[in-house]
Design a protein around this motif. Sequence first.
Motif, PDB file in Angstrom:
ATOM      1  N   ALA A  96      13.613   9.336 -10.369  1.00  0.00           N
ATOM      2  CA  ALA A  96      13.467  11.030  -9.714  1.00  0.00           C
ATOM      3  C   ALA A  96      14.475  11.199  -8.737  1.00  0.00           C
ATOM      4  CB  ALA A  96      11.910  11.099  -9.072  1.00  0.00           C
ATOM      5  N   ASP A  97      14.785  10.119  -7.826  1.00  0.00           N
ATOM      6  CA  ASP A  97      15.312   9.598  -6.221  1.00  0.00           C
ATOM      7  C   ASP A  97      17.130   9.712  -6.784  1.00  0.00           C
ATOM      8  OD1 ASP A  97      15.114   9.025  -3.045  1.00  0.00           O
ATOM      9  OD2 ASP A  97      16.526   7.243  -4.173  1.00  0.00           O
ATOM     10  N   ALA A  98      17.124   8.973  -7.734  1.00  0.00           N
ATOM     11  CA  ALA A  98      18.298   9.745  -8.603  1.00  0.00           C
ATOM     12  C   ALA A  98      18.632   9.788  -8.963  1.00  0.00           C
ATOM     13  CB  ALA A  98      18.411   7.837  -8.908  1.00  0.00           C
ATOM     14  N   ARG A  99      18.111  11.142  -9.886  1.00  0.00           N
ATOM     15  CA  ARG A  99      18.687  11.932 -10.797  1.00  0.00           C
ATOM     16  C   ARG A  99      17.564  13.700 -10.232  1.00  0.00           C
ATOM     17  NH1 ARG A  99      21.619   9.057 -11.721  1.00  0.00           N
ATOM     18  NH2 ARG A  99      22.400   8.029 -12.749  1.00  0.00           N
ATOM     19  N   PRO A 100      16.625  14.025  -9.316  1.00  0.00           N
ATOM     20  CA  PRO A 100      16.571  15.087  -9.119  1.00  0.00           C
ATOM     21  C   PRO A 100      16.477  15.627  -9.054  1.00  0.00           C
ATOM     22  CG  PRO A 100      17.614  15.043  -7.486  1.00  0.00           C
ATOM     23  CD  PRO A 100      17.515  13.289  -7.857  1.00  0.00           C
ATOM     24  N   GLU A 101      18.429  16.529  -9.961  1.00  0.00           N
ATOM     25  CA  GLU A 101      18.064  17.314 -10.558  1.00  0.00           C
ATOM     26  C   GLU A 101      18.217  17.238 -12.263  1.00  0.00           C
ATOM     27  OE1 GLU A 101      21.502  14.604 -10.898  1.00  0.00           O
ATOM     28  OE2 GLU A 101      20.224  15.420  -9.161  1.00  0.00           O
ATOM     29  N   ARG A 102      17.554  16.022 -12.574  1.00  0.00           N
ATOM     30  CA  ARG A 102      18.077  15.714 -14.135  1.00  0.00           C
ATOM     31  C   ARG A 102      16.446  15.912 -14.304  1.00  0.00           C
ATOM     32  NH1 ARG A 102      19.931  16.495 -17.666  1.00  0.00           N
ATOM     33  NH2 ARG A 102      20.214  14.412 -19.520  1.00  0.00           N
ATOM     34  N   ILE A 103      15.300  15.397 -13.973  1.00  0.00           N
ATOM     35  CA  ILE A 103      14.433  15.748 -14.630  1.00  0.00           C
ATOM     36  C   ILE A 103      13.528  16.263 -14.408  1.00  0.00           C
ATOM     37  CG2 ILE A 103      12.383  13.971 -14.353  1.00  0.00           C
ATOM     38  CD1 ILE A 103      13.937  11.052 -12.983  1.00  0.00           C
ATOM     39  N   ALA A 104      12.307  17.117 -15.766  1.00  0.00           N
ATOM     40  CA  ALA A 104      12.183  18.101 -15.124  1.00  0.00           C
ATOM     41  C   ALA A 104      10.562  17.709 -14.735  1.00  0.00           C
ATOM     42  CB  ALA A 104      11.492  18.676 -16.678  1.00  0.00           C
ATOM     43  N   ARG A 105      10.344  16.614 -15.407  1.00  0.00           N
ATOM     44  CA  ARG A 105       8.395  16.581 -14.409  1.00  0.00           C
ATOM     45  C   ARG A 105       8.541  15.112 -14.523  1.00  0.00           C
ATOM     46  NH1 ARG A 105       3.508  18.514 -12.449  1.00  0.00           N
ATOM     47  NH2 ARG A 105       4.129  20.686 -12.838  1.00  0.00           N
ATOM     48  N   VAL A 106       8.190  14.229 -13.677  1.00  0.00           N
ATOM     49  CA  VAL A 106       7.451  12.347 -13.545  1.00  0.00           C
ATOM     50  C   VAL A 106       6.286  12.802 -13.498  1.00  0.00           C
ATOM     51  CG1 VAL A 106       7.239  10.466 -11.303  1.00  0.00           C
ATOM     52  CG2 VAL A 106       9.245  11.670 -12.099  1.00  0.00           C
ATOM     53  N   VAL A 107       5.853  11.873 -14.562  1.00  0.00           N
ATOM     54  CA  VAL A 107       4.020  11.764 -15.127  1.00  0.00           C
ATOM     55  C   VAL A 107       3.789  10.083 -14.390  1.00  0.00           C
ATOM     56  CG1 VAL A 107       2.194  11.526 -16.537  1.00  0.00           C
ATOM     57  CG2 VAL A 107       4.118  13.413 -16.746  1.00  0.00           C
ATOM     58  N   LEU A 108       2.796  10.010 -13.743  1.00  0.00           N
ATOM     59  CA  LEU A 108       2.098   9.106 -13.136  1.00  0.00           C
ATOM     60  C   LEU A 108       0.937   8.384 -13.862  1.00  0.00           C
ATOM     61  CD1 LEU A 108       3.188   9.096  -9.440  1.00  0.00           C
ATOM     62  CD2 LEU A 108       5.088   8.124 -10.914  1.00  0.00           C
ATOM     63  N   VAL A 109       0.839   7.501 -14.615  1.00  0.00           N
ATOM     64  CA  VAL A 109      -0.098   6.574 -15.482  1.00  0.00           C
ATOM     65  C   VAL A 109      -0.767   5.677 -14.673  1.00  0.00           C
ATOM     66  CG1 VAL A 109      -1.108   6.188 -17.240  1.00  0.00           C
ATOM     67  CG2 VAL A 109       0.404   8.608 -17.234  1.00  0.00           C
ATOM     68  N   GLY A 110      -1.891   5.430 -14.037  1.00  0.00           N
ATOM     69  CA  GLY A 110      -3.012   4.682 -14.148  1.00  0.00           C
ATOM     70  C   GLY A 110      -1.754   3.342 -12.495  1.00  0.00           C
ATOM     71  N   GLY A 111      -1.025   4.360 -11.500  1.00  0.00           N
ATOM     72  CA  GLY A 111      -0.528   3.817 -10.761  1.00  0.00           C
ATOM     73  C   GLY A 111       0.068   5.000  -9.887  1.00  0.00           C
ATOM     74  N   PHE A 112       0.866   3.774  -9.088  1.00  0.00           N
ATOM     75  CA  PHE A 112       1.195   5.262  -7.828  1.00  0.00           C
ATOM     76  C   PHE A 112       3.011   4.083  -6.981  1.00  0.00           C
ATOM     77  CE2 PHE A 112      -2.801   4.297  -7.193  1.00  0.00           C
ATOM     78  CZ  PHE A 112      -3.309   5.774  -7.272  1.00  0.00           C
TER      79      PHE A 112
END
Length: 228
Positions: free
Chosen positions: A81-97
């Motif tokens: 997301a940091d490298a491609r903020p314009e290319r990603i619709a959503r980030v899903v974080l599972v069981g971690g941070f």
Amino acid sequence: MDILLIGGLWLDGSAWDEVAAESRALGHRPVPLTLPGQGDGAPSATLDDQLAAVLAAVDAAAERPVVVGHSAACTLAWLAADARPERIARVVLVGGFPAADGRPYADFFEIRDGAMPFPGWAPFEGPDAADLDEAARRRFASRAIPVPAGVATGVVRLTDERRFGVPVTLVCPEYTPAQARGWIDAGEIPELTRVERLEMVDLDSGHWPMFSRPREFARLLAEVADAA
């Protein structure tokens, strides 16, 4: 929609087989990733190598994908997301941070002979592994791939504050959304305190829902992708 699936430590792309099959049945295009050094026979791989593989998958997607990071790979998803903020619709974080800038990626266990092997089940007794029976534990341990030292000890570098504008779904398996909210409010997860659109969803499972609750996990991811 493309759903990029990034497994945590010791896992290759096959960890997502059941989730991927269910996701396809629900009309999505799952893309399980086998990361450099975790299943491709590259023991000298680095964190930069793994991030490059994730970014290649993001760039290859036909449209903006949902990027799913599990456990330690939550940081990889966030680096994407940091490298491609314009290319990603959503980030899903599972069981971690996501780890903060300047922190090691995942130096959680002993490094031996240039890699971090699976440490056995003792560190995960309790909610993490309560829903894995002995057979499942044996299968996991027999397939666990030592993580290259260059990955585990790699330093996280975050540079683009536009990442905070990427929507994030935090999936809470072995802990509750209320617990996660408490950690965020206490400043223990600094990257998530600044996310502009953060939602939390509960998943009744242990730390590895791709093994213990694959259908429920896939349905949850499909709902997230549909909303995205």
